[in-house]
Design a protein around this motif. Structure first.
Motif, mmCIF file in Angstrom:
data_model
loop_
_atom_site.group_PDB
_atom_site.id
_atom_site.type_symbol
_atom_site.label_atom_id
_atom_site.label_comp_id
_atom_site.label_asym_id
_atom_site.label_seq_id
_atom_site.Cartn_x
_atom_site.Cartn_y
_atom_site.Cartn_z
ATOM 1 N N GLN A 1 -9.059 -7.594 1.741
ATOM 2 C CA GLN A 1 -8.284 -6.094 1.330
ATOM 3 C C GLN A 1 -8.440 -5.677 0.154
ATOM 4 O OE1 GLN A 1 -5.896 -5.349 3.835
ATOM 5 N NE2 GLN A 1 -7.264 -6.952 5.025
ATOM 6 N N GLU A 2 -8.685 -6.334 -0.780
ATOM 7 C CA GLU A 2 -8.992 -5.693 -2.066
ATOM 8 C C GLU A 2 -10.341 -4.963 -2.199
ATOM 9 O OE1 GLU A 2 -6.173 -6.678 -4.918
ATOM 10 O OE2 GLU A 2 -5.716 -6.174 -2.767
ATOM 11 N N ARG A 3 -11.188 -5.404 -1.712
ATOM 12 C CA ARG A 3 -12.386 -4.518 -1.549
ATOM 13 C C ARG A 3 -12.244 -3.118 -1.201
ATOM 14 N NH1 ARG A 3 -15.738 -9.097 1.370
ATOM 15 N NH2 ARG A 3 -16.726 -10.185 -0.194
ATOM 16 N N ALA A 4 -11.170 -2.891 -0.086
ATOM 17 C CA ALA A 4 -10.965 -1.501 0.360
ATOM 18 C C ALA A 4 -10.124 -0.745 -0.421
ATOM 19 C CB ALA A 4 -10.335 -1.646 1.677
ATOM 20 N N ILE A 5 -9.825 -1.395 -1.623
ATOM 21 C CA ILE A 5 -8.665 -0.364 -2.509
ATOM 22 C C ILE A 5 -9.460 0.294 -3.501
ATOM 23 C CG2 ILE A 5 -7.040 -0.766 -4.211
ATOM 24 C CD1 ILE A 5 -6.060 -1.488 -1.437
ATOM 25 N N GLY A 6 -9.132 1.520 -3.711
ATOM 26 C CA GLY A 6 -9.676 2.506 -4.579
ATOM 27 C C GLY A 6 -9.023 2.444 -5.888
ATOM 28 N N LEU A 7 -7.868 2.076 -6.084
ATOM 29 C CA LEU A 7 -7.138 2.211 -7.346
ATOM 30 C C LEU A 7 -5.996 1.064 -7.267
ATOM 31 C CD1 LEU A 7 -6.847 3.605 -10.069
ATOM 32 C CD2 LEU A 7 -5.095 5.018 -8.793
ATOM 33 N N GLY B 1 -9.410 9.854 -2.153
ATOM 34 C CA GLY B 1 -9.804 8.789 -2.535
ATOM 35 C C GLY B 1 -9.186 7.691 -1.697
ATOM 36 N N GLY B 2 -9.824 6.480 -2.103
ATOM 37 C CA GLY B 2 -9.317 5.339 -1.128
ATOM 38 C C GLY B 2 -8.030 4.829 -1.375
ATOM 39 N N PRO B 3 -7.461 4.064 -0.599
ATOM 40 C CA PRO B 3 -6.096 3.539 -0.827
ATOM 41 C C PRO B 3 -5.845 3.151 -2.041
ATOM 42 C CG PRO B 3 -7.103 2.465 0.874
ATOM 43 C CD PRO B 3 -8.224 3.365 0.275
ATOM 44 N N MET B 4 -4.626 3.153 -2.538
ATOM 45 C CA MET B 4 -4.102 2.412 -3.885
ATOM 46 C C MET B 4 -3.107 1.207 -3.366
ATOM 47 S SD MET B 4 -2.782 5.835 -5.824
ATOM 48 C CE MET B 4 -1.586 6.241 -4.846
ATOM 49 N N ARG B 5 -3.149 0.283 -4.319
ATOM 50 C CA ARG B 5 -2.212 -0.775 -3.957
ATOM 51 C C ARG B 5 -1.448 -0.984 -5.410
ATOM 52 N NH1 ARG B 5 -2.055 -4.959 -0.795
ATOM 53 N NH2 ARG B 5 -4.324 -5.012 -0.156
ATOM 54 N N VAL B 6 -0.030 -1.046 -4.940
ATOM 55 C CA VAL B 6 0.689 -1.224 -6.213
ATOM 56 C C VAL B 6 1.141 -2.609 -6.080
ATOM 57 C CG1 VAL B 6 2.934 -0.710 -4.647
ATOM 58 C CG2 VAL B 6 3.022 -0.449 -7.180
ATOM 59 N N GLY B 7 1.397 -3.098 -7.539
ATOM 60 C CA GLY B 7 1.653 -4.633 -7.635
ATOM 61 C C GLY B 7 2.713 -4.805 -8.793
ATOM 62 N N GLY B 8 3.476 -5.705 -8.628
ATOM 63 C CA GLY B 8 4.563 -6.071 -9.556
ATOM 64 C C GLY B 8 5.944 -5.490 -8.872
ATOM 65 N N ALA B 9 7.005 -6.348 -8.876
ATOM 66 C CA ALA B 9 8.384 -6.163 -8.296
ATOM 67 C C ALA B 9 8.956 -4.672 -8.823
ATOM 68 C CB ALA B 9 9.171 -7.191 -8.401
ATOM 69 N N THR B 10 9.019 -4.496 -10.122
ATOM 70 C CA THR B 10 9.861 -3.456 -10.653
ATOM 71 C C THR B 10 9.110 -2.154 -10.316
ATOM 72 O OG1 THR B 10 10.629 -4.705 -12.605
ATOM 73 C CG2 THR B 10 10.617 -2.309 -12.809
ATOM 74 N N LEU B 11 7.742 -2.095 -10.478
ATOM 75 C CA LEU B 11 6.917 -0.889 -10.200
ATOM 76 C C LEU B 11 6.944 -0.540 -8.647
ATOM 77 C CD1 LEU B 11 4.983 1.352 -11.172
ATOM 78 C CD2 LEU B 11 3.080 -0.190 -10.936
#
Length: 187
Positions: free
Chosen positions: A39-45, A118-128
């Protein structure tokens, strides 16, 4: 337009961390770790809140140099270092490893980034992620549920102002009774 993904390991009762920010409940099989790597390999940001940034940046810059690191962990560390990252924090003053810091309006910046090519973005962290959820910015949720109850802590989902309808697009079971459910937001 970029897609925004939110996915994390969580407990059966919906927490990404137990009280005291304890994430020791989340053991990972080789198969699950490989799934996350794919999954992470496909993330652009990557988009991180402060707490998750501190966790990730305390290990992954040198994760490939740790004794006993598996080939997947070595690749994960290299991918993590190479992938551009944005950290949203008003208290952090320094970031490294292909990362830039944003101290202003996170929702406005995520909206701007989503509008780019661009490639997909992954958001991480509960507050954000919670801010992005309330703004209707998340396109996909990957819920990796571990068979453990912790009774409290940091929830995966935040309080919302309105319903979010989802379509189930994938279900998969991993060793140890860990279950992935992946959903796309219905627009």
């Amino acid at each position: 337009m970029r897609k925004l993904l939110y996915g994390m390991n969580l407990t059966l009762d919906g927490y990404i961390a137990a009280p005291g920010d304890d994430i020791g409940w989340g053991g990972s099989s080789d198969e699950l770790f490989q799934w996350w790597l794919d999954q992470e390999r496909a993330i652009g940001l990557f988009l991180y809140g402060r707490k998750l940034w501190e966790i990730m940046s305390s290990h992954w810059p040198t994760g490939d140099q740790q004794p006993g690191a598996t080939p997947a962990q070595i690749e994960f560390a290299r991918n993590w270092r190479d992938t551009p990252k944005v950290v949203f924090s008003s208290t952090t003053d320094k970031v490294d490893w292909n990362t830039r810091l944003v101290a202003g309006d996170a929702v406005a910046e995520i909206t701007r980034l989503k509008a780019e090519d661009g490639g997909p973005m992954r958001v991480g962290g509960a507050t954000l992620a919670g801010a992005a959820m309330r703004a209707g910015l998340i396109d996909e949720y990957a819920i990796v549920t571990h068979p453990v109850l912790v009774g409290g802590g940091t929830p995966f989902f935040t309080a919302l102002d309105s319903w979010v309808n989802l379509n189930l697009v994938e279900t998969r079971t991993f060793p140890g009774g860990v279950v992935l459910n992946r959903y796309e937001t219905r627009r």
